[in-house]
Structure formats: structure tokens, C-alpha cells
Design a protein around this motif. Structure first.
Motif, PDB file in Angstrom:
ATOM      1  N   GLY A  80     -70.069 -71.140 -66.842  1.00  7.25           N
ATOM      2  CA  GLY A  80     -69.707 -71.451 -68.224  1.00  7.25           C
ATOM      3  C   GLY A  80     -68.746 -70.458 -68.822  1.00  7.25           C
ATOM      4  N   TRP A  81     -68.395 -69.424 -68.055  1.00 11.52           N
ATOM      5  CA  TRP A  81     -67.481 -68.392 -68.559  1.00 11.52           C
ATOM      6  C   TRP A  81     -66.051 -68.592 -68.054  1.00 11.52           C
ATOM      7  N   LEU A  82     -65.782 -69.686 -67.378  1.00 12.91           N
ATOM      8  CA  LEU A  82     -64.465 -69.931 -66.802  1.00 12.91           C
ATOM      9  C   LEU A  82     -63.379 -69.824 -67.874  1.00 12.91           C
ATOM     10  N   GLY A  83     -62.397 -68.944 -67.623  1.00 11.77           N
ATOM     11  CA  GLY A  83     -61.301 -68.735 -68.556  1.00 11.77           C
ATOM     12  C   GLY A  83     -61.594 -67.720 -69.645  1.00 11.77           C
ATOM     13  N   ARG A  84     -62.829 -67.232 -69.701  1.00 11.53           N
ATOM     14  CA  ARG A  84     -63.198 -66.276 -70.752  1.00 11.53           C
ATOM     15  C   ARG A  84     -63.031 -64.837 -70.274  1.00 11.53           C
TER      16      ARG A  84
ATOM     17  N   ILE B 271     -62.823 -64.613 -66.045  1.00  9.05           N
ATOM     18  CA  ILE B 271     -63.467 -65.417 -65.016  1.00  9.05           C
ATOM     19  C   ILE B 271     -62.498 -66.541 -64.640  1.00  9.05           C
ATOM     20  N   ALA B 272     -62.179 -66.611 -63.355  1.00 10.13           N
ATOM     21  CA  ALA B 272     -61.204 -67.605 -62.871  1.00 10.13           C
ATOM     22  C   ALA B 272     -61.768 -68.320 -61.646  1.00 10.13           C
TER      23      ALA B 272
ATOM     24  N   GLU C  74     -59.432 -71.838 -55.158  1.00 12.96           N
ATOM     25  CA  GLU C  74     -59.904 -72.493 -53.938  1.00 12.96           C
ATOM     26  C   GLU C  74     -61.404 -72.765 -53.992  1.00 12.96           C
ATOM     27  N   GLY C  75     -61.867 -73.213 -55.174  1.00 15.09           N
ATOM     28  CA  GLY C  75     -63.267 -73.570 -55.346  1.00 15.09           C
ATOM     29  C   GLY C  75     -64.208 -72.403 -55.538  1.00 15.09           C
ATOM     30  N   LYS C  76     -63.691 -71.162 -55.534  1.00 13.94           N
ATOM     31  CA  LYS C  76     -64.538 -69.983 -55.686  1.00 13.94           C
ATOM     32  C   LYS C  76     -64.358 -69.354 -57.052  1.00 13.94           C
ATOM     33  N   LEU C  77     -65.483 -68.932 -57.634  1.00  7.64           N
ATOM     34  CA  LEU C  77     -65.417 -68.182 -58.883  1.00  7.64           C
ATOM     35  C   LEU C  77     -65.085 -66.727 -58.588  1.00  7.64           C
ATOM     36  N   GLY C  78     -64.308 -66.140 -59.482  1.00  7.12           N
ATOM     37  CA  GLY C  78     -63.963 -64.744 -59.307  1.00  7.12           C
ATOM     38  C   GLY C  78     -63.411 -64.174 -60.592  1.00  7.12           C
TER      39      GLY C  78
END
Length: 373
Positions: free
Chosen positions: A281-285, A246-247, A250-254
Motif C-alpha cells: 500500500g506504500w507504492l509510490g510513497r 517504494i517502487a 519486474e514484479g518486485k517491490l523495492g
């Protein structure tokens, strides 16, 4: 016809647990398919309903009646076996009426029931023949007819089409579907064939290792699988599983995943237009993205949608199937397959730009393999 309730049913042979707590509520007239690989417990569960196998614990009900300790012949349940189980020395008519004869039903009533069912199944011209004089499909019709004449509350089918060739299997599948629509019978049907399950069932119970992984309609199981096992079991070719993270860009999750193009591997960002709130909460996971082959097309050949992500990839293999072509490429550290139109595909070794419809995707926890979105 009746409701069927399976409540916390368990079956063990000594220390070996075959069924580990099955709960299924089947409404009157429903068509339930028990689907899973060999050894998952589906036939054991069917035999418990039929009374051919004792339950270790739990409860089986037909309507308001608990049938755990009821003898098979008194359960008002009819079963169609994989092997047909016809008496070779009896005519078709005698095979069909034999169960009624054992119940001391009057001859005139038996003959009327056989005539009615034979007309329904279009086997009137076969009534005088012996099983050895019948084709596989005809024998299966007779086996179904033998169950129908009893007018039971519940019908059980134990992989009834597995002995037939591919063409006949399709024809018999259609006949069983029509039969259910006409009669509105309550049916429990065991198979390992996902096409049978998807085309016949009103609901499917997908089983693995003695547990129900998901109980839902065919559409829900296909579009929203509960976990990676269900997602990978249903579909031909199976769902693609792409490893990524999860990354945010430009302000968008993807999802950031590796893609091979022009002989080199590099990260590609796939934006999610409407991510589930918990994904923040999964950012970077690490995460697993599940995409059906038909959700991947050639860029520019489909109407744009809000969650269409484009990636360029090198084609590893092409498989023509007639109406569609399967194109294989590397993405997310795994071989990925797209189902595309024959006229759109390049040959192996070429590079193409694919459009992935992320609105039709699934996200899974790589540790628990449970669906997240």
C-alpha cells in the motif's frame, strides 16, 4: 533482591513535565540501563526510585511494597553516585561500614561484611587508606563496596564511570558485569554512553523528552529499533537513513533511491526479497531506509544472500580505524557510511560497487518516524 515496578510515573515542576508516564517492570535479578541524552529524565527517574525526588503521580514498587512515601533510608535500596560521595576523613573500611553502623548493626557483623565485599572487589589491601590516597578506579570500587555491604534489594548506579578515563572505564565496566553475574542483583543503571548500555544491560530503556522510546534487549534495540530516534541513537557510526520511494520493478517491490556515481546522480532500485505485506500500500510513497554501516560491504567480498542489493557509488571520504575502514558516499540524498575491510577500500574520489544487505535493514515512516517492517 526483588522485582521493581514503575507504573505510570510522572514528574512535573509546575507546568514543566519532566517524566510523562513511565511504565517499566523489572524482574528479579535484571540489569536495566536507562539510556538517553542529558535532560531526557533518566536521572530524575533514578532519583524517584531512590526516594531523593518525590513522584508527582504514579507508583513505584519493590516486590509487593509501594515505596512512594517511604523514606530513602527505609527503602532497602543502595545507590552508587557519579561523584563517589566518600567521606574524606574516614578510611576505606569505615566508609564501607558506615551505613551499617548507622543501622546499629553489631561491629563483628559489620567487619565480616566489609571483609567479604573487599575480597569480592579485590580491595582488601586498601581498607586502611583514605579516599585521597586512592585512584579513580579504586574510589569507584569502594563506592560499589559500600553499597554491597548493605545487601539491598535493588542497586542504583548514577553514571558511575563518567569520571574515569577511557581505559579505566572499560575495565570497570567489565568488573560491574562480572559482579552482576556473580551476585544476580537487581540493578538500575543510568548512563548516556551507549557502549556501557549495550555491554551491561539485560534490557535497555531508551528515553527522550521524559518518555521511554523503546524497552528491549540490546540485540533487539540494535537490530529492530522502534523508531528513527532509537535507530540513530544506538550505533557508532549511527544507522544510515536513506530517503527514497517504494517502487516496483519486474514484479518486485523495492526502494528507489538516488545514488551519486561517475559524477552524476541517478536513481537506483534496491529490491526487497521479503517485503512486509503492508508495504504494498506504500507504492509510490516516500520512505526512509535504515541501514547499519556494517550491513554495507564491497560487492563480491561477502557470501550472497537473498536480499543483497548492489549499487555503484563515488567515495567522498575514507576514515581508517584500524580493524575496519569507514567509507563515505552519497546515497538517498544523504551521506552514507559503510564499515569495510581496509584492504577492500579505494581512495576518496574513486568509484566502488557496494553490496547492501537489505535483510538487516529497517524501514521507517518519514512522517511519524515509526518502524514499518
Amino acid at each position: 533482591m526483588a522485582q521493581l515496578s514503575i507504573r505510570n510515573v510522572r514528574k512535573n515542576y509546575g507546568p514543566v513535565d519532566i517524566l510523562k508516564g513511565i511504565d517499566i517492570e523489572l524482574a528479579d535479578g535484571e540489569f536495566l540501563v536507562l539510556l538517553g541524552p542529558s535532560g531526557c529524565g533518566k536521572s530524575t527517574l533514578l532519583n524517584i526510585i531512590a526516594g531523593l525526588t518525590d513522584v508527582s503521580s504514579g507508583e513505584v514498587r519493590v516486590g509487593d511494597r509501594v515505596i512512594n512515601d517511604v523514606h530513602p533510608k527505609d527503602r532497602d535500596i543502595a545507590m552508587v553516585f557519579q561523584s563517589y560521595a566518600l567521606y574524606p576523613n574516614m578510611s576505606v573500611a569505615k566508609n564501607m561500614e558506615f551505613g551499617l553502623e548507622m543501622r546499629k548493626v553489631e561491629r563483628s557483623v559489620r567487619e565480616a561484611a566489609v571483609a567479604k565485599v573487599a575480597k569480592l572487589l579485590q580491595i582488601e589491601h586498601l581498607l586502611a587508606r583514605k579516599p585521597a590516597e586512592l585512584s579513580g578506579g579504586q574510589r569507584q570500587r569502594v563506592a560499589i563496596g559500600r553499597a554491597l555491604v548493605r545487601e539491598p534489594k535493588v542497586f542504583l548506579f548514577d553514571e558511575p564511570l563518567s569520571n574515569l578515563d577511557a581505559k579505566l572505564r572499560v575495565e570497570m565496566r567489565t568488573e560491574i558485569k562480572k559482579l552482576h553475574q556473580r551476585l544476580g542483583t537487581t540493578i538500575v543503571y543510568v548512563t548516556h554512553d551507549q557502549i556501557e548500555a549495550m555491554t551491561l544491560a539485560s534490557r535497555i530503556a531508551i528515553m527522550k523528552d521524559g518518555l521511554v522510546q523503546q524497552l528491549a534487549t540490546p540485540a533487539e534495540i540494535y537490530d529492530r529499533p522502534a523508531n528513527m530516534y532509537v535507530a540513530g541513537f544506538i550505533g557508532a557510526p549511527a544507522m544510515n537513513f536513506l530517503r527514497g520511494q517504494i517502487a516496483q520493478q519486474e514484479g518486485k517491490l523495492g526502494i528507489s533511491a538516488l545514488v551519486t556515481a561517475h559524477g552524476a546522480q541517478g536513481p537506483r532500485f534496491l529490491p526487497l526479497a521479503d517485503p512486509a505485506p503492508q508495504l504494498g500500500g506504500w507504492l509510490g510513497r516516500d520512505i526512509v531506509l535504515g541501514v547499519r554501516p556494517e550491513a554495507i560491504s564491497i560487492a563480491g567480498t561477502v557470501e550472497p544472500v537473498a536480499q543483497l542489493a548492489e549499487v555503484e557509488a563515488e567515495i567522498d571520504l575514507v576514515e581508517p580505524t584500524g580493524a575496519d575502514t569507514l567509507a563515505y558516499f552519497s546515497m538517498g540524498g544523504a551521506t552514507t557510511v559503510a564499515r569495510i575491510r581496509p584492504q577492500d577500500v579505494a581512495g576518496a574520489g574513486g568509484t566502488m560497487r557496494f553490496a547492501i544487505d537489505l535483510s538487516r535493514s529497517s524501514l521507517f515512516d518519514p512522517q511519524t518516524e515509526v518502524r514499518l517492517n
